[in-house]
Write a protein that holds these residues in place. Structure first.
Motif, PDB file in Angstrom:
ATOM      1  N   ILE A 213       0.815  -1.267  -0.127  1.00  0.00           N
ATOM      2  CA  ILE A 213      -0.053  -0.112  -0.128  1.00  0.00           C
ATOM      3  C   ILE A 213       0.836   0.949   0.098  1.00  0.00           C
ATOM      4  O   ILE A 213       1.818   1.297   0.795  1.00  0.00           O
ATOM      5  CB  ILE A 213      -0.921   0.087   1.121  1.00  0.00           C
ATOM      6  CG1 ILE A 213      -2.047  -1.323   1.152  1.00  0.00           C
ATOM      7  CG2 ILE A 213      -1.699   1.246   1.114  1.00  0.00           C
ATOM      8  CD1 ILE A 213      -2.739  -1.221  -0.053  1.00  0.00           C
ATOM      9  N   ASP A 215       0.584   5.262   0.467  1.00  0.00           N
ATOM     10  CA  ASP A 215      -0.414   5.994   1.094  1.00  0.00           C
ATOM     11  C   ASP A 215       0.366   7.579   0.831  1.00  0.00           C
ATOM     12  O   ASP A 215       1.564   7.577   1.352  1.00  0.00           O
ATOM     13  CB  ASP A 215      -0.545   5.748   2.332  1.00  0.00           C
ATOM     14  CG  ASP A 215      -1.705   4.658   2.631  1.00  0.00           C
ATOM     15  OD1 ASP A 215      -2.471   4.642   1.600  1.00  0.00           O
ATOM     16  OD2 ASP A 215      -1.268   3.764   3.774  1.00  0.00           O
ATOM     17  N   THR A 217       0.493  10.749   2.790  1.00  0.00           N
ATOM     18  CA  THR A 217       0.238  11.459   4.084  1.00  0.00           C
ATOM     19  C   THR A 217      -0.122  12.798   4.150  1.00  0.00           C
ATOM     20  O   THR A 217      -0.684  13.327   4.741  1.00  0.00           O
ATOM     21  CB  THR A 217       0.738  10.609   5.313  1.00  0.00           C
ATOM     22  OG1 THR A 217       2.424  10.885   5.076  1.00  0.00           O
ATOM     23  CG2 THR A 217       0.444   9.246   5.140  1.00  0.00           C
ATOM     24  N   PRO A 378      -8.919   5.729   0.119  1.00  0.00           N
ATOM     25  CA  PRO A 378      -7.677   6.235   1.088  1.00  0.00           C
ATOM     26  C   PRO A 378      -7.674   5.427   2.438  1.00  0.00           C
ATOM     27  O   PRO A 378      -8.762   5.042   2.941  1.00  0.00           O
ATOM     28  CB  PRO A 378      -7.990   7.585   1.623  1.00  0.00           C
ATOM     29  CG  PRO A 378      -8.763   8.139   0.214  1.00  0.00           C
ATOM     30  CD  PRO A 378      -9.614   6.890  -0.170  1.00  0.00           C
ATOM     31  N   SER A 379      -6.204   4.968   2.784  1.00  0.00           N
ATOM     32  CA  SER A 379      -6.119   4.035   4.022  1.00  0.00           C
ATOM     33  C   SER A 379      -6.540   5.216   5.357  1.00  0.00           C
ATOM     34  O   SER A 379      -6.437   6.134   5.335  1.00  0.00           O
ATOM     35  CB  SER A 379      -4.780   3.632   4.149  1.00  0.00           C
ATOM     36  OG  SER A 379      -4.333   2.830   3.209  1.00  0.00           O
ATOM     37  N   SER A 392      -7.058   9.983   7.622  1.00  0.00           N
ATOM     38  CA  SER A 392      -6.921   9.180   6.544  1.00  0.00           C
ATOM     39  C   SER A 392      -5.792   9.772   5.842  1.00  0.00           C
ATOM     40  O   SER A 392      -5.580  10.857   5.706  1.00  0.00           O
ATOM     41  CB  SER A 392      -8.372   9.622   5.699  1.00  0.00           C
ATOM     42  OG  SER A 392      -9.432   8.978   6.355  1.00  0.00           O
ATOM     43  N   ALA A 393      -5.518   8.794   4.788  1.00  0.00           N
ATOM     44  CA  ALA A 393      -4.368   9.201   3.818  1.00  0.00           C
ATOM     45  C   ALA A 393      -5.091  10.209   2.976  1.00  0.00           C
ATOM     46  O   ALA A 393      -6.337  10.131   2.678  1.00  0.00           O
ATOM     47  CB  ALA A 393      -3.745   8.114   3.332  1.00  0.00           C
ATOM     48  N   SER A 396      -4.377   6.766  -1.961  1.00  0.00           N
ATOM     49  CA  SER A 396      -3.789   5.609  -1.639  1.00  0.00           C
ATOM     50  C   SER A 396      -3.557   4.818  -2.992  1.00  0.00           C
ATOM     51  O   SER A 396      -4.660   4.857  -3.791  1.00  0.00           O
ATOM     52  CB  SER A 396      -4.520   4.789  -0.461  1.00  0.00           C
ATOM     53  OG  SER A 396      -4.443   5.363   0.639  1.00  0.00           O
ATOM     54  N   GLN A 398      -2.777   0.459  -4.275  1.00  0.00           N
ATOM     55  CA  GLN A 398      -2.060  -0.903  -3.683  1.00  0.00           C
ATOM     56  C   GLN A 398      -1.502  -1.813  -5.008  1.00  0.00           C
ATOM     57  O   GLN A 398      -1.981  -1.422  -6.044  1.00  0.00           O
ATOM     58  CB  GLN A 398      -3.477  -1.884  -3.483  1.00  0.00           C
ATOM     59  CG  GLN A 398      -3.349  -3.116  -3.040  1.00  0.00           C
ATOM     60  CD  GLN A 398      -4.488  -3.876  -2.908  1.00  0.00           C
ATOM     61  OE1 GLN A 398      -5.575  -3.823  -3.522  1.00  0.00           O
ATOM     62  NE2 GLN A 398      -4.560  -4.711  -1.779  1.00  0.00           N
TER      63      GLN A 398
END
Length: 648
Positions: A213, A215, A217, A378-379, A392-393, A396, A398
């Motif tokens: 993942i 992300d 941030t 978003p993670s 939350s990011a 994101s 994957q």
């Protein structure tokens, strides 16, 4: 050139995104499709040099088009289309599309391949665009080379279908000999991982052997902070001292990192490149890496509390990723990095992940093939300050990676033995590869010869005399030259120990012939017939896996989870080296495996994995036909002796 390309077909493909109208043969079929309409059309071709005597090796150019059109009620997110190429094609280049498995180009696609969008990933509906084909449809223009399919013959694919989850496609229909099309509609019975009305992007997929993942941030005009999380999803997969690499696509560079570090700290490419010209005031002495393809490694545990490099959850484990079946908390690695961008992407909203991800471990770890980054929801993570809220990011992606099998020689091997046969069936000849040196004095073709059990305790080079003596005693033939060794750093012996009415037992022994110790080792054994009867293991911890059918997972108990390296004998001048060794008995009950035939082969594993690497197995089992080979003759003589006396 013909000889060099004998086994391959070079397939040159250029992908063009356009709003080209449908061909004349398609409008009626497309208008009757209330879903995703797909079509593949061959548009022409001609002969290419060189001229070959074998028509199967003659190259021909061809051109074709793949059309994807959204006639459904919902947007098509992250489109993927499988094209069943079947003429040994090669995909060499693609603009605005790429291979979904992440394979770099050129790559063989002769067994079929999945294409996905690199820039235009989503197709909108007619309702929300008032029928604007530029937003509803794309055309992939393909140019290729095929061998042995000469015009007027047409190298058509075997099938085309939408590869997105939650769709079912009709059997493709042909129009003439140069066009095929199908319609794919939403499967009402499918539970898919598609976005809800509140989600712009789908949730991360749960599949794959390993998930990465990416992300974002924090983001600024010229740079952003990314957090990268690597999760091992495979119940019997593992990585030691992982190395992670990727390719920047817009001249980005790594300014600083926490939780991991570049294997090569070098800012020279920035200083002498466009980055140095743009960031004139930046001190590049502080920049960690400017390579287009950096390689990142994990930090040692001693750096976990380092305020500058550590203090990242799940970091600093020397690159060890254990299976979640062993320890879920140790199946994750994480690091953070600050990434600087380059024009024209100098704005905080322009965010793009790197591509062409690769991850690898040590020699005994499996190999992985990673796909392309896919935008996901978003993670979310717990607030780092302890507040009862989620953070939350900003964005994101994957990346899914899967273990590849049969791409190389094994790195471990298995020998079989049993109570009913005094001979051991050793590891296969060259199980882990053999040298191609001309001075080799052994045979790579001869099968391994049967051995006495004590031969397993000494290195291969010390077994020759034992093998000859054993063969002479058992009246076995010995090839000349003798077969080469297995050349494996780790070998495993599976010995069927007992077989009785209610159950049976086996003994497994691990041998480490290498120079490296194995901490937290594990073995996974697949047994199609016997696994449901697994009862207990005595010196190892063991359990049946829920997610892997008929597989028993074994690991050392606390204090016994360290498989040491090979060591010198007590007298190195005359004694052979001694392998590191671990051993345990395993018991089975026959109640859950009615009809099991332990002696006939059901008592031996179908597959064995050591630290995630699939080991080479013998091609034969110990023969029960020789169960009494060493006592049959004297017993027969004792039985015949009274008859002989009576006859006399």
């Amino acid at each position: 050139m013909a000889m060099a390309l004998h086994d391959h077909v070079f397939f040159y493909i250029f992908v063009i995104i356009s709003a080209a109208p449908l061909s004349l043969s398609q409008p009626q079929a497309a208008s009757s499709c209330n879903g995703i309409f797909l079509s593949y059309t061959y548009t022409g071709g001609y002969r290419l040099p060189p001229n070959t005597s074998d028509t199967a090796d003659q190259p021909y150019r061809f051109t074709s088009e793949l059309t994807v059109l959204n006639y459904g009620l919902e947007d098509l997110k992250s489109w993927k289309v499988f094209v069943g190429f079947r003429h040994r094609e090669w995909l060499v280049s693609a603009s605005n599309a790429e291979l979904a498995d992440g394979t770099g180009l050129p790559a063989a696609v002769g067994n079929g391949t999945v294409l996905e969008g690199s820039e235009v990933r989503d197709l909108k509906t007619a309702a929300e665009t008032a029928g604007d084909l530029k937003q509803m449809m794309l055309t992939v223009g393909m140019v290729g080379t095929v061998f042995g399919v000469a015009p007027p013959n047409v190298p058509m694919p075997s099938t085309i279908r939408l590869s997105n989850d939650g769709f079912i496609c009709r059997k493709p229909t042909s129009q003439g000999n140069n066009e095929t099309h199908t319609c794919c509609t939403v499967d009402p019975n499918s539970k898919t991982n598609t976005p809800t009305d509140e989600q712009e992007f789908p949730l991360p997929q749960k599949g794959g052997d390993l998930s990465i993942i990416y992300d974002v941030t924090k983001t600024y005009d010229s740079n952003y902070w990314a957090e990268v999380t690597v999760s091992n999803k495979n119940s019997i997969g593992r990585l030691d001292h992982w190395k992670l690499s990727w390719e920047w696509i817009n001249d980005e560079f790594i300014y600083t990192m926490k939780g991991a570090y570049p294997s090569n700290v070098d800012s020279s490419e920035c200083i002498f490149g466009s980055q140095g010209e743009y960031y004139k005031e930046l001190d590049f002495a502080d920049v960690l890496n400017c390579e287009r393809r950096p390689t990142v490694v994990d930090l040692p545990p001693s750096r976990f509390n380092d305020s500058k490099l550590g203090k990242v959850p799940f970091c600093c484990r020397n690159g060890t990723l254990l299976p979640p079946t062993m320890d879920p908390s140790k199946s994750i690695s994480r690091f953070q990095m600050q990434v600087f961008k380059m024009p024209p992407n100098i704005n905080r909203s322009h965010l793009a992940p790197p591509r062409n991800w690769k991850i690898s471990g040590e020699e005994l770890n499996p190999e992985y093939q990673c796909g392309n980054p896919v935008r996901v929801s978003p993670s979310e993570s717990l607030d780092p300050t302890g507040l009862p809220s989620n953070t939350s990011a900003i964005a994101s992606w994957q990346i899914l990676c899967n273990i590849t099998r049969n791409t190389r020689k094994s790195k471990c091997c298995v020998s079989f033995s049993a109570f009913f046969n005094e001979s051991v069936v050793p590891c296969q000849t060259c199980a882990c590869g053999c040298s191609a040196k001309p001075e080799r004095t052994c045979s790579v073709a001869e099968p391994a010869v049967l051995l006495p059990p004590e031969a397993l305790l000494v290195p291969f080079e010390n077994r020759t005399k034992m093998a000859h003596t054993w063969a002479e005693r058992k009246h076995l033939s010995v090839p000349n030259p003798m077969p080469c060794g297995d050349n494996c750093g780790v070998s495993i012996n599976w010995h069927v120990n007992t077989d009785y009415r209610q159950g049976w037992t086996a003994r497994i022994t691990l041998f480490n012939w290498g120079e490296t110790d194995f901490a937290d080792w594990f073995v996974a054994v697949e047994m199609d017939k016997a696994a449901p009867g697994f009862e207990k293991m005595y010196s190892f911890n063991a359990s049946s896996l829920d997610k892997v059918k008929n597989t028993i997972f074994m690991q050392g108990k606390e204090g016994l989870n360290f498989l040491v390296a090979e060591a010198n004998g007590s007298n190195p001048k005359k004694d052979p080296k001694v392998p590191g060794k671990q051993q345990s008995v395993i018991s089975f009950r026959k109640k859950n495996t009615p009809g099991i035939k332990v002696v006939d082969g059901d008592g031996f594993p179908n597959k064995v994995f050591f630290n995630g690497e699939e080991c080479s197995l013998p091609l034969v089992y110990p023969s029960s036909g020789f169960r009494n080979e060493f006592s049959f003759v004297p017993v027969l003589l004792l039985m015949l002796l009274p008859i002989i006396w009576m006859w006399q």
